[in-house]
Scaffold this motif. Structure first.
Motif, mmCIF file in Angstrom:
data_model
loop_
_atom_site.group_PDB
_atom_site.id
_atom_site.type_symbol
_atom_site.label_atom_id
_atom_site.label_comp_id
_atom_site.label_asym_id
_atom_site.label_seq_id
_atom_site.Cartn_x
_atom_site.Cartn_y
_atom_site.Cartn_z
ATOM 1 N N ARG A 269 0.832 -1.191 0.000
ATOM 2 C CA ARG A 269 0.000 0.000 0.000
ATOM 3 C C ARG A 269 0.875 1.253 0.000
ATOM 4 O O ARG A 269 2.072 1.174 0.282
ATOM 5 C CB ARG A 269 -0.919 0.019 1.223
ATOM 6 C CG ARG A 269 -1.791 -1.218 1.416
ATOM 7 C CD ARG A 269 -2.372 -1.211 2.809
ATOM 8 N NE ARG A 269 -1.306 -1.184 3.815
ATOM 9 C CZ ARG A 269 -1.485 -0.902 5.105
ATOM 10 N NH1 ARG A 269 -2.697 -0.598 5.545
ATOM 11 N NH2 ARG A 269 -0.467 -0.904 5.947
ATOM 12 N N LEU A 270 0.280 2.379 -0.301
ATOM 13 C CA LEU A 270 1.020 3.641 -0.254
ATOM 14 C C LEU A 270 1.558 3.879 1.149
ATOM 15 O O LEU A 270 2.683 4.371 1.324
ATOM 16 C CB LEU A 270 0.104 4.792 -0.676
ATOM 17 C CG LEU A 270 0.736 6.188 -0.685
ATOM 18 C CD1 LEU A 270 1.919 6.238 -1.647
ATOM 19 C CD2 LEU A 270 -0.303 7.247 -1.061
ATOM 20 N N GLU A 271 0.780 3.493 2.164
ATOM 21 C CA GLU A 271 1.220 3.668 3.545
ATOM 22 C C GLU A 271 2.481 2.859 3.837
ATOM 23 O O GLU A 271 3.334 3.277 4.634
ATOM 24 C CB GLU A 271 0.114 3.256 4.511
ATOM 25 C CG GLU A 271 -1.103 4.171 4.485
ATOM 26 C CD GLU A 271 -2.129 3.714 3.447
ATOM 27 O OE1 GLU A 271 -1.735 2.991 2.504
ATOM 28 O OE2 GLU A 271 -3.306 4.085 3.588
ATOM 29 N N ASP A 272 2.622 1.692 3.195
ATOM 30 C CA ASP A 272 3.811 0.858 3.404
ATOM 31 C C ASP A 272 5.058 1.548 2.851
ATOM 32 O O ASP A 272 6.136 1.498 3.459
ATOM 33 C CB ASP A 272 3.625 -0.508 2.739
ATOM 34 C CG ASP A 272 2.489 -1.297 3.354
ATOM 35 O OD1 ASP A 272 2.363 -1.286 4.592
ATOM 36 O OD2 ASP A 272 1.723 -1.919 2.595
ATOM 37 N N LYS A 273 4.922 2.183 1.706
ATOM 38 C CA LYS A 273 6.066 2.894 1.122
ATOM 39 C C LYS A 273 6.482 4.062 2.017
ATOM 40 O O LYS A 273 7.679 4.284 2.244
ATOM 41 C CB LYS A 273 5.709 3.398 -0.275
ATOM 42 C CG LYS A 273 5.396 2.298 -1.279
ATOM 43 C CD LYS A 273 5.053 2.883 -2.642
ATOM 44 C CE LYS A 273 4.729 1.796 -3.643
ATOM 45 N NZ LYS A 273 4.400 2.332 -4.976
ATOM 46 N N VAL A 274 5.499 4.792 2.506
ATOM 47 C CA VAL A 274 5.795 5.923 3.390
ATOM 48 C C VAL A 274 6.479 5.433 4.665
ATOM 49 O O VAL A 274 7.472 6.020 5.129
ATOM 50 C CB VAL A 274 4.500 6.697 3.729
ATOM 51 C CG1 VAL A 274 4.781 7.762 4.786
ATOM 52 C CG2 VAL A 274 3.913 7.327 2.483
#
Length: 613
Positions: free
Chosen positions: A203-208
């Motif tokens: 998810r985008l949250e994982d990249k952040v």
């Protein structure tokens, strides 16, 4: 692709190359002829110049680069047109005969007899020979008359480079025919991605979270080594004359484009700055080496509120060198954990781009069977997605079967009774392996006989210990990726290959650049498995760029200011090259460690030889 003179001149200027009028005209012609943009051509020139040892650019040398690209295009076209049969037991269906071959083979299977329609080359393997000598020399049967560019190669087994030649004598090519006991098993220092790991749930949250964790870890290391604390929440974009220290990651100004000295932005952490970015003016820095995704600290001020002007750069420091345990662990004795090591390392591809004969692997196994090192590390790709037969789908067996019969069984048969232990690690270019980075170990079919050589599967990246030597290996081409995105000015470490390898250690990450290159297939949910703990004694970074072996000292690792860390801070960075590079073969590495006496760094007591296959 048409390229403007300004664009070409600017792209070459980014890699510190100045073009005269004739060279500029030739560069524009190459861009148009081969449909390249200026940045791509500049990168190709950089690799070409490094491999050929050229320091200046000229019209003649650019013409030579064009001839090289023309040959590469011709080989690519030939590969896509299909492979031709020459007596091999592992051959490829030509495009014209594919449908007829498939139809007649179905008929043959119903009657129990193999057919080859009209002389077409059909991928119909026979069982691999059991005899070790037959397995080792199977390549001679792969082509009619036993002749190929690979068999006619020059300077086989010649030493191309040596690191720490004074540590011990040149490696023996023949250890005799006496049977020997199995070498001690490699001990995994880091477990790596488990086989049952889930991918494609990023998810985008994982990249952040991954990017923020790297910034936070850097802040802790900066404080531990230099006693420096970032002056947050005073953000770098705030105008003022007071000097502050700010930490963040390097990003490029714009969604696309290559990093240069005028396009550097610093992105702060979400916790301290809300992820804001500020332009960085590098004019006051005497020396720097930066790339996208690199986490750094700058000390300076922002007089205008628009551009942060640093006067000092903290580029990170390598983690402490891994120390072998003194007590027994996993069946390993204390003496073995500090004892000598002898490891042969090779990286794929292992077969010619024009066939699936795996001649280079056979030659390597023949060398290992005679030289008898303790361990053989084979790094992917094994069944390469870039191979012409794989890309066009002109084979009739599964990729898993190609790997099992052409690689796995070859190793088990050719090295049976030698005592050599084999370890294999995948690449994201392997079509039979999990297509994500980091990668779990490949599934290995059990050996057919109890006498077969022991083969172990490793993750990618992998950190293992062989005797008293710790080795870290990553099959992603990190060196080439960093070479294409790095921007530098009068760097303290002049040797560029050493500097690129040092980035990996100083960032404490096997893949430090971000965003990753197309095809890297990074999954940040598994980031814990490609972020480094301790630094290895030997860092293995196989790359398409010319092979090298470099000793990185305390200055290169960024720990020269730490007296205790600097005493034992040395890492040998090794690119063994590709075992098969073009039709005539490439290189591999042999790494030998004399054993620990408790004094000095293990890397300084390790001899590394780069040999031609």
């Amino acid at each position: 692709m048409a390229a403007t003179a300004e664009g070409v001149r600017g792209a070459f200027s980014d890699v510190d190359v100045r073009l005269d009028a004739a060279s500029l005209k030739e560069a524009q012609r190459l861009c148009t002829t081969y449909n390249l943009d200026a940045d791509d051509l500049a990168l190709k020139w950089e690799v070409f110049a490094y491999n050929k040892g050229h320091e200046e650019c000229s019209e003649t040398l650019l013409e030579q680069l064009g001839e090289q690209m023309q040959r590469a295009e011709a080989k690519k076209a030939a590969a896509q047109g299909g492979m031709h049969a020459q007596g091999s037991t592992w051959e490829v269906v030509t495009p014209a005969a594919a449908k007829a071959s498939s139809r007649l083979n179905r008929s043959a299977r119903s009657s129990g007899s193999p057919l080859t329609p009209g002389g077409a080359a059909v991928f119909t393997p026979s069982p691999l020979p059991v005899d070790a000598n037959a397995a080792v020399h199977a390549a001679s049967a792969m082509k009619a008359g036993g002749s190929s560019p690979f068999t006619q190669r020059a300077a086989a087994l010649a030493i191309q480079q040596t690191l720490n030649a004074e540590a011990m004598e040149a490696p023996p090519a023949d250890a005799g025919d006496a049977m020997q006991e199995d070498a001690p098993a490699l001990v995994r220092v880091a477990e790596g991605v488990p086989p049952n790991a889930r991918f494609m749930f990023e998810r985008l949250e994982d990249k952040v979270e991954y990017l923020q964790a790297r910034i936070a870890a850097f802040e802790e290391a900066l404080h531990a080594q230099h006693g420096v604390t970032a002056d947050w929440p005073v953000y770098a974009a705030t105008a003022g004359e007071e000097a502050v220290t700010v930490v963040g990651r390097i990003v490029v100004d714009g969604d696309e484009g290559r990093l240069n000295a005028a396009s550097v932005l610093l992105e702060g952490s979400v916790r301290h700055s809300g992820g804001q970015r500020v332009r960085v003016g590098l004019d006051k820095l005497e020396s720097f080496s930066l790339f996208p995704g690199q986490v750094v600290a700058f000390e300076g001020h922002n007089p205008s509120g628009f551009t942060f002007v640093p006067r000092k750069l903290y580029a990170g420091a390598a983690a402490p060198i891994a120390v072998a345990p003194k007590a027994e662990a996993e069946g390993e004795t204390a003496a073995a954990s500090a004892g000598p090591s002898d490891v042969v390392v090779a990286a794929g591809p292992y077969t010619s781009p024009t066939d699936l004969g795996y001649e280079a692997l056979d030659s390597l196994l023949a060398y290992v069977a005679k030289a008898r090192p303790a361990h053989l590390m084979l790094l992917g790709p094994f069944v390469d997605e870039q191979h012409g037969a794989i890309k066009t789908g002109l084979i009739e067996h599964t990729f898993e079967e190609v790997f099992r019969r052409q690689v796995l069984e070859r190793c088990r048969t050719a090295l049976a009774g030698t005592g050599v232990r084999v370890a294999v690690a995948p690449s994201t270019r392997d079509v039979h392996a999990v297509p994500a980075f980091p990668q779990p170990p490949m599934s290995l079919a059990p050996a057919a006989t109890k006498d077969a050589a022991h083969v172990e599967s490793l993750p990618n990246p992998a950190v293992v210990r062989a005797g008293g030597l710790t080795l870290g290996a990553c099959t992603a081409d990190v060196v080439r990726e960093l070479a294409g995105v790095e921007v530098s000015k009068a760097p303290a470490l002049k040797d560029r290959m050493a500097r690129l390898a040092a980035h990996v250690l100083r960032q404490r990450c096997f893949y430090p650049s971000y965003p990753p290159a197309p095809g890297a297939m990074m999954d940040t949910t598994q980031a814990a498995h490609f972020v480094m703990g301790d630094s290895p004694d030997v860092l293995l970074l196989p790359s398409d760029i010319s092979p090298f072996a470099k000793l990185l000292d305390a200055d290169a690792l960024g720990v020269a200011g730490d007296e205790n860390a600097a005493k034992a801070a040395s890492v040998a960075a090794v690119n063994p090259g590709r075992l098969m590079k073009g039709p005539s073969g490439g290189t591999f590495a042999r790494i030998r460690f004399v054993g620990s006496d408790g004094q000095g760094a293990a890397a300084e007591r390790t001899r590394v030889d780069i040999l031609r296959i």
